[in-house]
Design a protein around this motif. Structure first.
Motif, PDB file in Angstrom:
ATOM      1  N   ILE A   1      64.920  87.877  59.445  1.00 31.87           N
ATOM      2  CA  ILE A   1      66.240  88.037  58.825  1.00 31.87           C
ATOM      3  C   ILE A   1      67.177  88.791  59.769  1.00 31.87           C
ATOM      4  O   ILE A   1      68.338  88.403  59.959  1.00 31.87           O
TER       5      ILE A   1
ATOM      6  N   PHE B   1      68.225  86.399  62.498  1.00 34.29           N
ATOM      7  CA  PHE B   1      69.182  85.382  62.070  1.00 34.29           C
ATOM      8  C   PHE B   1      70.564  85.987  61.896  1.00 34.29           C
ATOM      9  O   PHE B   1      71.579  85.337  62.165  1.00 34.29           O
ATOM     10  N   ARG B   2      70.606  87.270  61.478  1.00 32.32           N
ATOM     11  CA  ARG B   2      71.903  87.918  61.312  1.00 32.32           C
ATOM     12  C   ARG B   2      72.595  88.102  62.663  1.00 32.32           C
ATOM     13  O   ARG B   2      73.810  88.017  62.772  1.00 32.32           O
ATOM     14  N   ASN B   3      71.784  88.318  63.720  1.00 32.23           N
ATOM     15  CA  ASN B   3      72.379  88.575  65.025  1.00 32.23           C
ATOM     16  C   ASN B   3      72.624  87.319  65.836  1.00 32.23           C
ATOM     17  O   ASN B   3      73.606  87.231  66.556  1.00 32.23           O
TER      18      ASN B   3
END
Lengths: 168, 103
Positions: free
Chosen positions: B84, B87-89
């Motif tokens: 997670i 994926f955020r970065n």
């Protein structure tokens, strides 16, 4: 007629088919569903070998816990893009060849030495239920690893929360 | 025609499941599916442990399988947390697009 043999082949088929579908499907949700199938097959194999406690743990923890976690993350992460691109990396044929060679070697050696795995004498029937016997060993003989496992779980909880939280 | 099931059957099945899981880890690009393939590998180990536990008539193997499941839970939780954050970065879940440390 051996009923055990029939059930073994049914569960083995479920497990292997689920595993193969897991690593070949394009859609991650389909992969997760196939993995649930494989895990249920493994649970059936546990039941065939009189490991009733692990059968329950497998269903409750894996199918009920880990797979729900996987499905939540699949919903959180946008996978529409990932489903449209190439699914295997460029060295997949090398990985396939190496793994098949190792698997053929292991299975050949196992079947060559299968006489070493004959059941010696039927073990005495257990004096108590499976849960009680497992708990006796877990809490008497393996108490220290049990406590260390709780520390590992604590570290995993803290680590996953720190990883997944928003940067402030 | 049908032979009784021996420990060898379980060991061969376990080796086959290990091979399937290893192919998944080595050849797939989607990180979520790589994590699922790791679960397959750990289940192959558990089949092995239970088979020998049944073979020897001792329950230590089942206790070790419980420990393996514990480690699998911890690994899945931390792995999905990392996924997670990643994926955020980087907005990708493809393992070969995460190559900041490669040159």
């Amino acid at each position: 007629m051996y009923l055990d043999t029939v059930f073994f082949y049914i569960f083995a088929l479920i497990t292997l088919a689920g595993g193969l579908l897991t690593v070949t499907r394009r859609n991650a949700v389909h992969s997760a569903m196939s993995l649930i199938l494989a895990l249920i097959g493994v649970a059936g194999l546990f039941l065939l070998q009189k490991a009733e406690f692990l059968f329950a743990v497998q269903i409750v923890l894996y199918v009920g816990g880990i797979m729900v976690l996987f499905l939540f993350v699949i919903m959180l992460v946008n996978l529409d893009q990932a489903a449209r691109v190439r699914q295997f990396n460029r060295q997949w044929w090398l990985a396939l060849a190496c793994v098949l060679a190792v698997a053929a070697e292991v299975i050949y050696v196992l079947s060559r030495g299968s006489s070493a795995f004959r059941y010696a004498a039927p073990a005495a029937p257990p004096q108590a239920g499976n849960v009680q016997l497992v708990a006796d060993i877990l809490f008497k003989q393996y108490l220290l690893p049990f406590e260390l496992a709780s520390i590992l779980l604590l570290a995993a909880i803290v680590g996953s929360v720190i990883m997944a939280r928003k940067r402030t | 025609m049908l032979h009784p099931v021996t420990t060898t059957h379980y060991l061969v099945l376990s080796a086959a499941l290990l091979a399937i899981g290893t192919i998944g880890v080595l050849a797939r690009r989607n990180i979520i599916i790589i994590l699922m393939a790791i679960e397959l590998i750990l289940n192959a180990v558990n089949i092995n442990l239970i088979a020998f536990s049944h073979h020897l008539g001792q329950l230590q193997g089942q206790v070790f399988a419980i420990f393996v499941i514990t480690v699998a839970v911890a690994e899945a939780a931390v792995g999905l947390g990392i996924l997670i954050a990643l994926f955020r970065n980087k907005e990708t879940v493809q393992a070969d697009e995460i190559d900041l440390l490669k040159w």
